[in-house]
Motif scaffolding. Structure first.
Motif, PDB file in Angstrom:
ATOM      1  N   GLU A   1       0.828  -1.204   0.000  1.00  0.00           N
ATOM      2  CA  GLU A   1       0.000   0.000   0.000  1.00  0.00           C
ATOM      3  C   GLU A   1       0.866   1.259   0.000  1.00  0.00           C
ATOM      4  OE1 GLU A   1      -3.746  -1.924   2.564  1.00  0.00           O
ATOM      5  OE2 GLU A   1      -2.384  -0.440   3.458  1.00  0.00           O
ATOM      6  N   LEU A   2       1.924   1.236   0.807  1.00  0.00           N
ATOM      7  CA  LEU A   2       2.805   2.404   0.895  1.00  0.00           C
ATOM      8  C   LEU A   2       3.545   2.635  -0.419  1.00  0.00           C
ATOM      9  CD1 LEU A   2       4.272   1.815   4.483  1.00  0.00           C
ATOM     10  CD2 LEU A   2       2.568   3.527   3.805  1.00  0.00           C
TER      11      LEU A   2
ATOM     12  N   TYR B   1       2.993  13.918  -4.402  1.00  0.00           N
ATOM     13  CA  TYR B   1       3.762  13.766  -3.157  1.00  0.00           C
ATOM     14  C   TYR B   1       5.073  14.536  -3.239  1.00  0.00           C
ATOM     15  CZ  TYR B   1       0.969  10.413  -0.543  1.00  0.00           C
ATOM     16  OH  TYR B   1      -0.002   9.828   0.206  1.00  0.00           O
TER      17      TYR B   1
ATOM     18  N   LEU C   1       6.825   8.302   4.439  1.00  0.00           N
ATOM     19  CA  LEU C   1       6.567   6.903   4.049  1.00  0.00           C
ATOM     20  C   LEU C   1       7.797   6.041   4.325  1.00  0.00           C
ATOM     21  CD1 LEU C   1       4.683   7.363   0.633  1.00  0.00           C
ATOM     22  CD2 LEU C   1       3.715   6.980   2.909  1.00  0.00           C
TER      23      LEU C   1
ATOM     24  N   ASN D   1       2.233   8.528  -6.027  1.00  0.00           N
ATOM     25  CA  ASN D   1       1.369   9.694  -6.235  1.00  0.00           C
ATOM     26  C   ASN D   1       2.224  10.890  -6.691  1.00  0.00           C
ATOM     27  OD1 ASN D   1      -0.295  12.002  -5.895  1.00  0.00           O
ATOM     28  ND2 ASN D   1      -1.577  10.835  -4.461  1.00  0.00           N
TER      29      ASN D   1
ATOM     30  N   GLN E   1       1.181   4.136  -2.790  1.00  0.00           N
ATOM     31  CA  GLN E   1       0.940   5.506  -2.344  1.00  0.00           C
ATOM     32  C   GLN E   1       2.105   6.423  -2.738  1.00  0.00           C
ATOM     33  OE1 GLN E   1      -0.088   5.546   1.801  1.00  0.00           O
ATOM     34  NE2 GLN E   1      -0.141   7.778   1.935  1.00  0.00           N
TER      35      GLN E   1
END
Length: 313
Positions: free
Chosen positions: A92-93, A102, A110, A99, A96
């Motif tokens: 998931e990280l 970010y 993270l 993105n 993420q």
């Protein structure tokens, strides 16, 4: 033929002695619940009794071994669920981190979580139960996973394995062996001795290295370097799931073996009881009959002679 008083008294005494002995035997059988307390009681029953006892003892030992194996499996499975959750969160990280909005600071945060997850993974890999390391193979007194002092200088592996690469094997029945552990080198580092030469080859994913590369990519604000690790994270998770599934299969085998061994134990107990145990109702009845017979014999003896032959007792 004339019977002398001495002969009469001797006969009475012998009869009373035999009656007393029989009564004592029934008292012992009633008190112990055993019709066979010594080989002379029934020589033909000794062999099946000893065979049944031996089988029962062996069955109990195998069941205790299965209990130990089941405890190890249960503990291992609990930690493997945790490892799978860690890898799910890492994936998931990683997604993420891709993105586009970010910032480097976001990815640094993270990276911090990835570092925590890596520590969590290391704790699971070094899990102990009853003072023994679960994923150290036969070297269960040795901490299996250690920080590599050569990382990140001359080595790309952040963790080294100091355990044994063999799975712990237990005997759960005559000639029946099951592997009750997974070597940590195979589970977490994808290393397996495929040719039996005592040296593990790299056949899977080094999960610690994958997480280290992800953390490095995040701290370098390099989303592309992080993104390429998604497949490795998924492959590492499959590696854990596959071995987790093997433990589940072992658990099912233990359940089947336990039922078989407990059934065998019941059968052997029935055989032993058939030869060794006594019918308590019958024993009490026979004991009562012997008591009455002895009392009657004593009364008859007292009448036959003015002498108190009962003083012998």
């Amino acid at each position: 033929m004339k019977t002398t008083n001495a002969t009469t008294y001797r006969t009475l005494l012998q009869n009373l002695t035999r009656g007393s002995t029989r009564l004592n035997d029934w008292r012992i059988k009633t008190a112990t619940g055993k019709q066979v307390s010594r080989p002379s009681d029934d020589p033909t029953a000794i062999r099946p009794i000893l065979n049944a006892r031996s089988q029962i003892s062996a069955s109990d030992r195998y069941v205790r071994t299965m209990d130990t194996a089941q405890d190890r499996l249960d503990n291992s499975e609990a930690y493997l669920f945790n490892v799978e959750n860690v890898l799910t969160r890492v994936k998931e990280l990683v997604i993420q981190a891709g993105n586009a909005t970010y910032t480097p600071e976001d990815r640094a945060l993270l990276a911090n979580e990835i570092a925590l997850r890596r520590e969590e993974l290391l704790d699971a890999a070094n899990a102990k139960v009853d003072g023994k390391y679960l994923f150290a193979g036969y070297a269960d007194n040795t901490k299996p996973f250690l920080a590599n002092p050569a990382y990140p200088g001359t080595s790309s592996a952040p963790v080294i394995y100091a355990g044994d690469s063999r799975a712990v094997t237990l005997e759960i029945g005559p000639g029946a062996l099951v592997e009750t552990s997974i070597p940590g080198s195979e589970l977490f580092m994808g290393q397996e001795d495929t040719d039996g030469d005592g040296v593990a080859e790299q056949v899977g994913i080094d999960i610690f290295s994958v997480l280290a590369r992800i953390e490095e990519g995040l701290r370098a604000n390099d989303p592309d370097a992080v993104n390429v690790e998604i497949d490795n994270v998924e492959e590492g998770a499959n590696q854990v799931r596959k071995l987790h599934g093997l433990l589940g299969a072992v658990g099912q085998r233990l359940d089947t073996a336990r039922v078989h061994m407990e059934t065998l134990n019941i059968d052997m107990e029935e055989i032993r009881s058939r030869y060794e145990d006594i019918d308590l109702v019958e024993a009490i009845s026979n004991m009562t009959m012997e008591e009455n017979a002895l009392k009657a014999a004593m009364q008859v003896s007292a009448r036959v002679s003015q002498l108190s032959i009962l003083d012998y007792f």
